[in-house]
Motif scaffolding. Structure first.
Motif, PDB file in Angstrom:
ATOM      1  N   LYS A 163       0.811  -1.075  -0.095  1.00 18.84           N
ATOM      2  CA  LYS A 163       0.093   0.327  -0.100  1.00 18.84           C
ATOM      3  C   LYS A 163       0.904   1.286   0.098  1.00 18.84           C
ATOM      4  N   LEU A 164       1.897   1.247   0.446  1.00 15.57           N
ATOM      5  CA  LEU A 164       2.531   2.647   0.916  1.00 15.57           C
ATOM      6  C   LEU A 164       3.980   2.635  -0.402  1.00 15.57           C
ATOM      7  N   ALA A 165       4.078   1.709  -0.896  1.00 10.64           N
ATOM      8  CA  ALA A 165       5.155   1.246  -2.280  1.00 10.64           C
ATOM      9  C   ALA A 165       4.258   1.814  -2.995  1.00 10.64           C
ATOM     10  N   GLN A 166       2.751   1.518  -3.708  1.00 11.18           N
ATOM     11  CA  GLN A 166       1.991   2.027  -4.640  1.00 11.18           C
ATOM     12  C   GLN A 166       1.951   3.748  -4.702  1.00 11.18           C
ATOM     13  N   PHE A 167       1.169   3.736  -2.825  1.00  6.32           N
ATOM     14  CA  PHE A 167       0.677   5.162  -2.883  1.00  6.32           C
ATOM     15  C   PHE A 167       1.887   6.118  -3.390  1.00  6.32           C
ATOM     16  N   ASN A 168       3.317   5.910  -2.894  1.00  8.48           N
ATOM     17  CA  ASN A 168       4.227   6.813  -3.038  1.00  8.48           C
ATOM     18  C   ASN A 168       4.444   6.639  -4.924  1.00  8.48           C
ATOM     19  N   ARG A 169       3.309   5.929  -5.340  1.00 11.20           N
ATOM     20  CA  ARG A 169       4.079   5.527  -7.361  1.00 11.20           C
ATOM     21  C   ARG A 169       3.068   6.252  -7.629  1.00 11.20           C
ATOM     22  N   GLU A 170       1.432   6.245  -7.585  1.00  9.31           N
ATOM     23  CA  GLU A 170       0.405   6.644  -7.704  1.00  9.31           C
ATOM     24  C   GLU A 170       0.480   7.885  -8.948  1.00  9.31           C
ATOM     25  N   ARG A 171       1.485   8.308  -8.725  1.00 12.04           N
ATOM     26  CA  ARG A 171       1.437   9.812 -10.033  1.00 12.04           C
ATOM     27  C   ARG A 171       2.318   9.677 -11.022  1.00 12.04           C
ATOM     28  N   VAL A 172       1.966  10.159 -11.887  1.00 17.03           N
ATOM     29  CA  VAL A 172       3.371   9.789 -13.383  1.00 17.03           C
ATOM     30  C   VAL A 172       3.768  11.851 -13.173  1.00 17.03           C
ATOM     31  N   PRO A 173       4.516  11.575 -13.682  1.00 13.87           N
ATOM     32  CA  PRO A 173       4.844  13.594 -14.273  1.00 13.87           C
ATOM     33  C   PRO A 173       4.232  14.058 -15.338  1.00 13.87           C
ATOM     34  N   GLU A 174       3.443  15.136 -14.112  1.00 10.72           N
ATOM     35  CA  GLU A 174       2.171  16.300 -14.544  1.00 10.72           C
ATOM     36  C   GLU A 174       3.244  16.823 -16.183  1.00 10.72           C
ATOM     37  N   ARG A 175       2.009  16.349 -17.087  1.00  3.09           N
ATOM     38  CA  ARG A 175       2.629  17.720 -18.368  1.00  3.09           C
ATOM     39  C   ARG A 175       3.663  18.590 -18.230  1.00  3.09           C
ATOM     40  N   VAL A 176       4.186  19.365 -18.596  1.00  2.70           N
ATOM     41  CA  VAL A 176       5.018  20.093 -18.745  1.00  2.70           C
ATOM     42  C   VAL A 176       4.721  21.301 -19.074  1.00  2.70           C
ATOM     43  N   VAL A 177       3.826  21.051 -20.370  1.00  2.00           N
ATOM     44  CA  VAL A 177       3.094  22.267 -21.112  1.00  2.00           C
ATOM     45  C   VAL A 177       2.245  21.390 -21.136  1.00  2.00           C
ATOM     46  N   HIS A 178       0.713  22.079 -20.817  1.00  2.00           N
ATOM     47  CA  HIS A 178      -1.083  21.700 -20.745  1.00  2.00           C
ATOM     48  C   HIS A 178      -0.768  20.581 -19.213  1.00  2.00           C
ATOM     49  N   ALA A 179      -0.434  20.997 -17.966  1.00  3.12           N
ATOM     50  CA  ALA A 179      -0.681  20.385 -17.369  1.00  3.12           C
ATOM     51  C   ALA A 179      -1.878  20.273 -16.659  1.00  3.12           C
ATOM     52  N   LYS A 180      -2.800  21.558 -17.055  1.00  6.44           N
ATOM     53  CA  LYS A 180      -3.766  21.423 -15.940  1.00  6.44           C
ATOM     54  C   LYS A 180      -5.095  21.383 -17.173  1.00  6.44           C
ATOM     55  N   GLY A 181      -6.250  20.316 -16.448  1.00  8.34           N
ATOM     56  CA  GLY A 181      -7.166  20.418 -18.157  1.00  8.34           C
ATOM     57  C   GLY A 181      -7.834  18.788 -17.786  1.00  8.34           C
ATOM     58  N   GLY A 182      -9.256  18.527 -18.387  1.00  9.17           N
ATOM     59  CA  GLY A 182     -10.277  17.680 -18.040  1.00  9.17           C
ATOM     60  C   GLY A 182     -10.605  17.287 -19.196  1.00  9.17           C
ATOM     61  N   GLY A 183     -11.126  16.773 -19.597  1.00  9.89           N
ATOM     62  CA  GLY A 183     -11.964  16.261 -21.039  1.00  9.89           C
ATOM     63  C   GLY A 183     -13.398  15.202 -21.003  1.00  9.89           C
ATOM     64  N   ALA A 184     -13.431  14.833 -21.843  1.00 11.63           N
ATOM     65  CA  ALA A 184     -14.929  13.857 -22.097  1.00 11.63           C
ATOM     66  C   ALA A 184     -15.075  13.179 -23.030  1.00 11.63           C
ATOM     67  N   PHE A 185     -15.038  11.711 -23.377  1.00 12.18           N
ATOM     68  CA  PHE A 185     -15.826  11.341 -24.472  1.00 12.18           C
ATOM     69  C   PHE A 185     -16.640  11.485 -25.294  1.00 12.18           C
ATOM     70  N   GLY A 186     -17.124  11.559 -26.900  1.00 12.39           N
ATOM     71  CA  GLY A 186     -18.336  11.633 -27.542  1.00 12.39           C
ATOM     72  C   GLY A 186     -17.749  11.025 -28.595  1.00 12.39           C
ATOM     73  N   THR A 187     -18.308  12.118 -29.408  1.00 14.33           N
ATOM     74  CA  THR A 187     -18.633  11.114 -31.258  1.00 14.33           C
ATOM     75  C   THR A 187     -18.360  12.092 -32.229  1.00 14.33           C
ATOM     76  N   PHE A 188     -17.828  11.947 -33.208  1.00  7.23           N
ATOM     77  CA  PHE A 188     -17.859  12.823 -34.146  1.00  7.23           C
ATOM     78  C   PHE A 188     -18.388  12.241 -36.091  1.00  7.23           C
ATOM     79  N   THR A 189     -19.889  13.209 -36.375  1.00  9.07           N
ATOM     80  CA  THR A 189     -20.524  12.315 -37.472  1.00  9.07           C
ATOM     81  C   THR A 189     -20.122  13.233 -38.565  1.00  9.07           C
ATOM     82  N   VAL A 190     -19.472  12.589 -39.484  1.00  7.72           N
ATOM     83  CA  VAL A 190     -19.901  13.507 -40.617  1.00  7.72           C
ATOM     84  C   VAL A 190     -20.767  13.896 -41.352  1.00  7.72           C
TER      85      VAL A 190
END
Length: 505
Positions: A39-66
């Motif tokens: 548990k402790l070892a996993q906790f220490n590693r549960e993040r990946v490096p944040e993006r150098v640029v565009h670090a703060k963001g959010g998103g969603a899934f969807g569709t594109f229709t021609v």
């Protein structure tokens, strides 16, 4: 409902969720408690490096229709064929802020799209502006560092920003966008999106075209005032993430109309300015917008880390019928984005479900091999090298569309091209100010520039900033000088109520 029991990551039952294993009366914890260690070892590693640029963001899934079947005349790409609906993922972001920064700082916004097409994934990585600050990727690390933090105080700094901008006059067009209302969108739903770069389309007959992407918000385009943005930065730093999530959760799905500008291939050779210059737009009078289809976001992520933080978007992810152009920034991004993902998420980031292709053979017939966290693999009889004589996969230029090629009739040089009559840095920024902005928008950008440049402490950089805006428009420069002289020293210009924001670009 069946009873559930805690297990280790390896699936073994766990004795306690509450108490670690101890020895003796004084309760010494033992390293034989492998679940505690896990548990402790996993906790220490549960993040990946944040993006150098565009670090703060959010998103969603969807569709594109021609919606426009005629668009297939310009590209053979499967996702742009008549009536095709394609699953997709969108990620929106700020550019300069860290992962915990407020959503409402003045900044360009990232507009990154992943289309899970029948021919593999196509990534379109753009912004909410049609241009950028620089036209050559060799300047990108320097530009981003000028917008980040000082190495000593770890504070952001107006002098650093304006020092870079005024020494790079090609930035004028994008800074004009940034200091206007588009620099503070009210929500991600209410902003436009652009591919920004020039790309290449190839149709079924092998004809080539140059293309620019424009995503027009059906929700309209709305910005925040300086005071509204500042208030939200203090009261709800996740305002944009919350807004997108809550609207989709309520069934109010945001939509964008995709339109493109198409330039005949031969036009680029003698167009009045370099059409591959990322600091320029193509006037709509020369190349009008053509309808393509509709993008709808209708599903929130189930796990932010797995599906948004680990999502990787790379301009190198093309599909047949779409390719690159001689845009120097695009060519640099084709290397740097994919390389960033290999470092940040891992060598095999494309194997993760959010990044994996959804066509019939999701991992294709790639000759990539091994590396950390590799779990997809071909049969033992499949060759791991090419060419081979055992029936393994082979490349097919016709199937790929040969999308990466264009004619080149010049020597390799480091200097900027000078073949086009209107390749100046301030012309389009000035046209935008004089002919696109109304009187209220002109007043707003003057107020914003006055506050931002007013916080510059260096007299030399401040004078360069005034000349910068004078080059954009002489009247704007004169008004800026007058305002700054009236405001006095930088420490006086930032008093509450003046509307300036300290280095929030």
């Amino acid at each position: 409902m069946s009873e559930k029991f805690t297990t280790t990551n390896a699936g073994a039952p766990v004795a306690s969720d509450q108490h670690s294993q101890t020895v003796g009366n004084d309760g010494v914890t033992t390293l034989t408690d492998h679940y505690l260690v896990e548990k402790l070892a996993q906790f220490n590693r549960e993040r990946v490096p944040e993006r150098v640029v565009h670090a703060k963001g959010g998103g969603a899934f969807g569709t594109f229709t021609v919606t426009n079947p005629e668009i297939a005349n310009y590209t053979r790409a499967a996702l742009f064929q008549p009536g095709v609906e394609t699953e997709m993922l969108a990620r929106f972001s700020s550019v300069a802020g860290e992962s915990g920064s407020p959503d409402t700082w003045r900044d360009p916004r990232g507009f990154a799209l992943k289309f899970y097409t029948s021919e593999g994934n196509y990534d379109l990585v753009g912004n909410n502006t049609p241009v950028f600050f620089i036209r050559d990727g060799i300047k990108f690390p320097d530009f981003i560092r000028s917008q980040k933090r000082l190495p000593g105080s770890h504070l952001r700094d107006n002098d650093m920003q304006w020092d870079f901008w005024t020494l790079q006059p090609e930035s004028a067009h994008q800074v004009t966008w940034l200091m206007g209302e588009r620099g503070l969108p009210r929500s991600w739903r209410e902003m436009q999106g652009y591919g920004s770069h020039t790309y290449q389309w190839i149709n079924a007959e092998g004809e080539r075209f140059w293309v620019k992407y424009h995503f027009k918000s059906q929700q309209g385009v709305h910005g925040l005032s300086i005071d509204e943005a500042a208030q939200l930065a203090g009261s709800d730093g996740d305002h944009h993430i919350r807004d997108l999530y809550e609207h989709i959760e309520a069934g109010d799905f945001p939509r964008w109309d995709l339109k493109v500008q198409i330039m005949p291939y031969e036009d680029a050779k003698d167009y009045r300015f370099n059409p591959f210059d990322l600091t320029k737009v193509w006037p709509h009078g020369d190349y009008p917008l053509i309808d393509v289809g509709v993008m709808e976001l209708n599903k929130n992520p189930e796990n932010y880390f797995a599906q948004i933080e680990q999502a990787t978007f790379a301009p190198s992810n093309f599909v047949p019928g779409i390719g690159a152009s001689p845009d120097k920034m695009l060519m640099a991004r084709i290397f740097s984005y994919a390389d960033a993902h290999r470092y940040r998420v891992g060598t095999n980031h494309a194997d993760l479900p959010v990044n994996a292709a959804k066509n019939a053979d999701p991992h294709g017939h790639s000759y990539s091999k091994d590396g950390a966290m590799r779990y997809s693999f071909s049969s033992a009889s499949t060759p791991v090298y090419a060419p081979n004589s055992t029936g393994g996969a082979h490349a097919d230029a016709e199937r790929a569309g040969d999308a990466g090629n264009w004619e080149s009739d010049g020597e390799m040089v480091r200097a900027a091209a000078t073949l086009h009559a209107e390749d100046d840095d301030f012309g389009q920024a000035g046209t935008m100010y004089r002919e696109v902005f109304d009187d209220q928008q002109k007043a707003h950008i003057l107020e914003q520039i006055t506050g931002h440049v007013g916080a510059v402490k260096s007299d030399d950089i401040r004078e360069r900033a005034i000349q910068y805006w004078t080059n954009v428009d002489a009247d704007l420069g004169a008004k800026l000088r007058s305002n700054l002289e009236a405001a006095g020293a930088p420490e006086e210009a930032g008093e509450p109520g003046t509307g300036w924001e300290p280095a929030q670009v």
